[in-house]
Design a protein around this motif. Sequence first.
Motif, PDB file in Angstrom:
ATOM      1  N   ILE A   3     -37.062   1.013   8.415  1.00 16.16           N
ATOM      2  CA  ILE A   3     -38.129   1.527   8.686  1.00 16.16           C
ATOM      3  C   ILE A   3     -38.538   2.674   7.763  1.00 16.16           C
ATOM      4  CG2 ILE A   3     -39.698   2.307  10.165  1.00 16.16           C
ATOM      5  CD1 ILE A   3     -38.182   0.679  12.442  1.00 16.16           C
ATOM      6  N   ASP A   4     -37.662   3.599   7.630  1.00 12.84           N
ATOM      7  CA  ASP A   4     -37.968   4.892   6.713  1.00 12.84           C
ATOM      8  C   ASP A   4     -38.116   4.247   5.474  1.00 12.84           C
ATOM      9  OD1 ASP A   4     -37.816   6.265   8.935  1.00 12.84           O
ATOM     10  OD2 ASP A   4     -35.627   7.099   8.658  1.00 12.84           O
ATOM     11  N   GLU A   5     -37.363   3.144   5.045  1.00 14.07           N
ATOM     12  CA  GLU A   5     -37.710   2.824   3.630  1.00 14.07           C
ATOM     13  C   GLU A   5     -38.896   2.094   3.359  1.00 14.07           C
ATOM     14  OE1 GLU A   5     -35.604  -0.725   1.040  1.00 14.07           O
ATOM     15  OE2 GLU A   5     -34.156   0.738   1.658  1.00 14.07           O
ATOM     16  N   CYS A   6     -39.372   1.349   4.262  1.00 12.21           N
ATOM     17  CA  CYS A   6     -40.503   0.751   4.281  1.00 12.21           C
ATOM     18  C   CYS A   6     -41.792   1.943   4.099  1.00 12.21           C
ATOM     19  CB  CYS A   6     -40.776  -0.219   5.355  1.00 12.21           C
ATOM     20  SG  CYS A   6     -39.962  -1.557   5.180  1.00 12.21           S
ATOM     21  N   LYS A   7     -41.740   2.969   5.018  1.00  9.41           N
ATOM     22  CA  LYS A   7     -42.635   4.071   4.985  1.00  9.41           C
ATOM     23  C   LYS A   7     -42.680   4.645   3.639  1.00  9.41           C
ATOM     24  CE  LYS A   7     -42.739   4.789   9.898  1.00  9.41           C
ATOM     25  NZ  LYS A   7     -42.391   5.656  11.272  1.00  9.41           N
ATOM     26  N   GLN A  59     -45.455  -2.497   5.092  1.00  7.78           N
ATOM     27  CA  GLN A  59     -45.179  -3.201   6.517  1.00  7.78           C
ATOM     28  C   GLN A  59     -43.807  -3.704   6.647  1.00  7.78           C
ATOM     29  OE1 GLN A  59     -47.107  -2.487   9.056  1.00  7.78           O
ATOM     30  NE2 GLN A  59     -49.312  -2.198   8.527  1.00  7.78           N
ATOM     31  N   PRO A  60     -43.064  -3.026   7.721  1.00  4.72           N
ATOM     32  CA  PRO A  60     -41.759  -3.573   7.875  1.00  4.72           C
ATOM     33  C   PRO A  60     -41.691  -5.172   8.019  1.00  4.72           C
ATOM     34  CG  PRO A  60     -41.874  -1.457   8.910  1.00  4.72           C
ATOM     35  CD  PRO A  60     -43.233  -1.771   8.533  1.00  4.72           C
ATOM     36  N   VAL A  90     -38.850 -20.323   4.113  1.00  7.77           N
ATOM     37  CA  VAL A  90     -39.610 -20.680   5.328  1.00  7.77           C
ATOM     38  C   VAL A  90     -40.587 -19.530   5.683  1.00  7.77           C
ATOM     39  CG1 VAL A  90     -39.361 -20.628   7.843  1.00  7.77           C
ATOM     40  CG2 VAL A  90     -37.471 -21.723   6.914  1.00  7.77           C
ATOM     41  N   CYS A  91     -41.898 -20.116   5.657  1.00 10.99           N
ATOM     42  CA  CYS A  91     -43.221 -19.150   5.694  1.00 10.99           C
ATOM     43  C   CYS A  91     -43.619 -18.775   7.172  1.00 10.99           C
ATOM     44  CB  CYS A  91     -44.410 -19.969   4.747  1.00 10.99           C
ATOM     45  SG  CYS A  91     -45.782 -18.907   4.520  1.00 10.99           S
ATOM     46  N   VAL A  92     -43.601 -17.694   7.569  1.00 10.98           N
ATOM     47  CA  VAL A  92     -44.184 -17.283   9.062  1.00 10.98           C
ATOM     48  C   VAL A  92     -45.210 -15.972   8.516  1.00 10.98           C
ATOM     49  CG1 VAL A  92     -41.867 -17.911   9.966  1.00 10.98           C
ATOM     50  CG2 VAL A  92     -42.102 -15.682   9.083  1.00 10.98           C
ATOM     51  N   VAL A  93     -45.610 -15.720   9.739  1.00  5.96           N
ATOM     52  CA  VAL A  93     -46.781 -14.743   9.598  1.00  5.96           C
ATOM     53  C   VAL A  93     -46.326 -13.452  10.134  1.00  5.96           C
ATOM     54  CG1 VAL A  93     -49.109 -13.983   9.846  1.00  5.96           C
ATOM     55  CG2 VAL A  93     -48.470 -16.707   9.680  1.00  5.96           C
ATOM     56  N   PRO A  94     -46.240 -12.040   9.409  1.00 13.19           N
ATOM     57  CA  PRO A  94     -45.797 -11.035  10.302  1.00 13.19           C
ATOM     58  C   PRO A  94     -46.790 -10.655  11.416  1.00 13.19           C
ATOM     59  CG  PRO A  94     -46.815 -10.607   8.209  1.00 13.19           C
ATOM     60  CD  PRO A  94     -46.980 -12.106   8.149  1.00 13.19           C
ATOM     61  N   GLY A  95     -46.006  -9.994  12.409  1.00 15.74           N
ATOM     62  CA  GLY A  95     -46.924  -9.777  13.567  1.00 15.74           C
ATOM     63  C   GLY A  95     -48.094  -8.493  13.432  1.00 15.74           C
ATOM     64  N   TYR A 140     -42.386  -4.695  15.992  1.00 19.36           N
ATOM     65  CA  TYR A 140     -42.376  -5.645  14.937  1.00 19.36           C
ATOM     66  C   TYR A 140     -42.175  -6.923  15.417  1.00 19.36           C
ATOM     67  CZ  TYR A 140     -42.129  -0.997  12.930  1.00 19.36           C
ATOM     68  OH  TYR A 140     -42.296   0.149  12.240  1.00 19.36           O
ATOM     69  N   HIS A 141     -42.971  -7.849  14.930  1.00 22.55           N
ATOM     70  CA  HIS A 141     -42.934  -9.392  15.246  1.00 22.55           C
ATOM     71  C   HIS A 141     -43.181 -10.330  13.879  1.00 22.55           C
ATOM     72  CE1 HIS A 141     -44.061  -7.185  19.123  1.00 22.55           C
ATOM     73  NE2 HIS A 141     -43.382  -8.083  19.537  1.00 22.55           N
ATOM     74  N   PHE A 142     -42.837 -11.466  14.299  1.00 27.95           N
ATOM     75  CA  PHE A 142     -43.500 -12.513  13.394  1.00 27.95           C
ATOM     76  C   PHE A 142     -43.911 -13.763  14.188  1.00 27.95           C
ATOM     77  CE2 PHE A 142     -38.860 -13.486  13.111  1.00 27.95           C
ATOM     78  CZ  PHE A 142     -38.776 -14.913  13.360  1.00 27.95           C
ATOM     79  N   ARG A 143     -44.787 -14.371  13.809  1.00 29.82           N
ATOM     80  CA  ARG A 143     -45.230 -15.759  14.404  1.00 29.82           C
ATOM     81  C   ARG A 143     -44.664 -16.902  13.697  1.00 29.82           C
ATOM     82  NH1 ARG A 143     -50.974 -18.748  14.835  1.00 29.82           N
ATOM     83  NH2 ARG A 143     -50.397 -19.378  12.983  1.00 29.82           N
ATOM     84  N   ILE A 144     -43.991 -18.102  14.398  1.00 31.13           N
ATOM     85  CA  ILE A 144     -43.656 -19.062  13.763  1.00 31.13           C
ATOM     86  C   ILE A 144     -44.071 -20.464  14.489  1.00 31.13           C
ATOM     87  CG2 ILE A 144     -41.395 -18.744  15.107  1.00 31.13           C
ATOM     88  CD1 ILE A 144     -40.032 -20.351  12.797  1.00 31.13           C
ATOM     89  N   ALA A 145     -44.677 -21.414  13.985  1.00 29.62           N
ATOM     90  CA  ALA A 145     -44.840 -22.564  14.503  1.00 29.62           C
ATOM     91  C   ALA A 145     -43.882 -23.368  14.577  1.00 29.62           C
ATOM     92  CB  ALA A 145     -45.991 -23.050  13.403  1.00 29.62           C
ATOM     93  N   ILE A 146     -43.973 -23.978  15.736  1.00 25.54           N
ATOM     94  CA  ILE A 146     -42.857 -25.067  16.109  1.00 25.54           C
ATOM     95  C   ILE A 146     -43.074 -26.388  15.698  1.00 25.54           C
ATOM     96  CG2 ILE A 146     -42.562 -23.823  18.349  1.00 25.54           C
ATOM     97  CD1 ILE A 146     -43.933 -25.812  19.968  1.00 25.54           C
ATOM     98  N   LEU A 147     -43.800 -26.607  14.613  1.00 25.71           N
ATOM     99  CA  LEU A 147     -44.317 -27.871  14.068  1.00 25.71           C
ATOM    100  C   LEU A 147     -43.382 -28.670  13.260  1.00 25.71           C
ATOM    101  CD1 LEU A 147     -47.985 -26.702  13.732  1.00 25.71           C
ATOM    102  CD2 LEU A 147     -47.060 -28.470  15.540  1.00 25.71           C
ATOM    103  N   PRO A 148     -42.405 -28.151  12.409  1.00 26.91           N
ATOM    104  CA  PRO A 148     -41.747 -29.075  11.885  1.00 26.91           C
ATOM    105  C   PRO A 148     -40.806 -29.940  12.201  1.00 26.91           C
ATOM    106  CG  PRO A 148     -41.344 -26.665  11.141  1.00 26.91           C
ATOM    107  CD  PRO A 148     -41.920 -26.738  12.112  1.00 26.91           C
TER     108      PRO A 148
END
Length: 484
Positions: A412-416, A421-422, A436-441, A451-459
């Motif tokens: 986190i410190d490195e990203c700051k 955004q971490p 794998v392409c997901v979307v950051p929270g 911190y999160h990410f969203r992943i679709a369950i569609l594959p």
Amino acid sequence: MKAFSRQSINPCIIATQYAVRGKLVLEANGIQKEIEEAKKKGKTNPYPFDKVVYCNIGNPQICNQQPLTYPRQIISIVEYPELLNHTSFFPKDVINHAKKIINSLGCTGTSGAYTNSMGVVQFRKSICKFIKRRDGTAPSPDEVFITDGASTGIKMILNMLISHPLHGIMIPIPQYPLYSAAISQFGGFQINYYLDESKKWSTDMTSVRKVYEQAVEKGIQVKGFVCINPGNPTGQVLTVQNMKEIIEFCYEKKICLLADEVYQENIYGEIPFTSFRKVLKSMRDEVKNTVELVSFFSVSKGFYGECGKRGGYFQIENINSFARSQMYKMASINLCSNVIGQEMVEIICNPPKEGDESYPKYINEKMSILNSLKRKAKLLHSVLNECEGITCNEAMGALYLFPKIKFSNKYIDECKRKDQQPDEVYCLRMLKSIGVCVVPGSGFGQKDNTYHFRIAILPPENEIQNIANKIKIFHTSFMKEYDH
């Protein structure tokens, strides 16, 4: 100064952000292009994977979910009525349904003409019957507007509600970024109320009231309250009691309730879907007859996944006649929604009945898709929770999981230091490492220092286990790199 210089473009447009097709997706598209070009030229693949897997958006058919046979057969006939001369190709109920749609269009066999701006009246009557089967009571067709997907209707309503920079819309955090984007676009004020992750992303009304009071103290006039149920990106399904509390709050504060219910067919847990309209109709008269409610539906989700057809509707309750006339005017400016999308809405809301020739195949396809989605949701949920530093609520509904990651302070410190955004860096690393392409929270909103990410369950199911394993391996390696 040029007309389209940065200084002259509408600043509300510049402020608008839409994460699900944002930076990560542009990067993913570039990577996919590199892979394809290397293959064409006979060169070595520059990445350690064969293709990008797009888990960034609820777009089922891009992930090989097969379209339902019944609506596609009807659409084919409506768009090419010559097929009525070959009735042996189609079940009788398909033929009859197609004929009714053709007659409803009133254009001697063509769907190429403009319709009523609210949508074909017979289609709106089918929607009312669908709502009656769901809620027990039917609205009037004059309370239904067919739109180019739910998004168009949502933007129309928000545009009408926001007429001043101090007009506020309460939206859940995390949220589907259409809402934050549209509020920015129309120059309104975004009021965040936070869902409770520790209680399966429920709506905490104590927190809601506190946020409301803080907004009022700033001089904000709160005009609308958005509720996404089932939730996007969080996958929660609200209890009836929680919904009653939300309705009572909107009644007390004289706020319009915007019920985004596009995932109502996607239920995987023990809590069934109940529409806000049905709950509203069960309440005492002064609430039932007062609360302004706009409900949204789409053919893009559920088990149909017809995103490209751009069909949807919104249905209104307790909206005065002047406001209705303004909605009609807004719809009229666009002349009408696309007619194939209107046809698809009618078909989805008017499926084959038990005893119809098409029913067995239709119900088999429906349950096959829904059961597959449920299995994929459970599998991904299980694997993600096996990862060190990841916790993830189950998907009770919708098409996504929204796991939380506990990053090390070192990372986190490195990203700051790099002003990054971490969660965005993490998702970009995932993309480049395993495809794998997901979307950051951060694209949906989240509480500070989470911190999160969203992943679709569609594959497809034959790929989902491999994808889950790759994510687990990537995550383990990533966390070791930034070990405490």
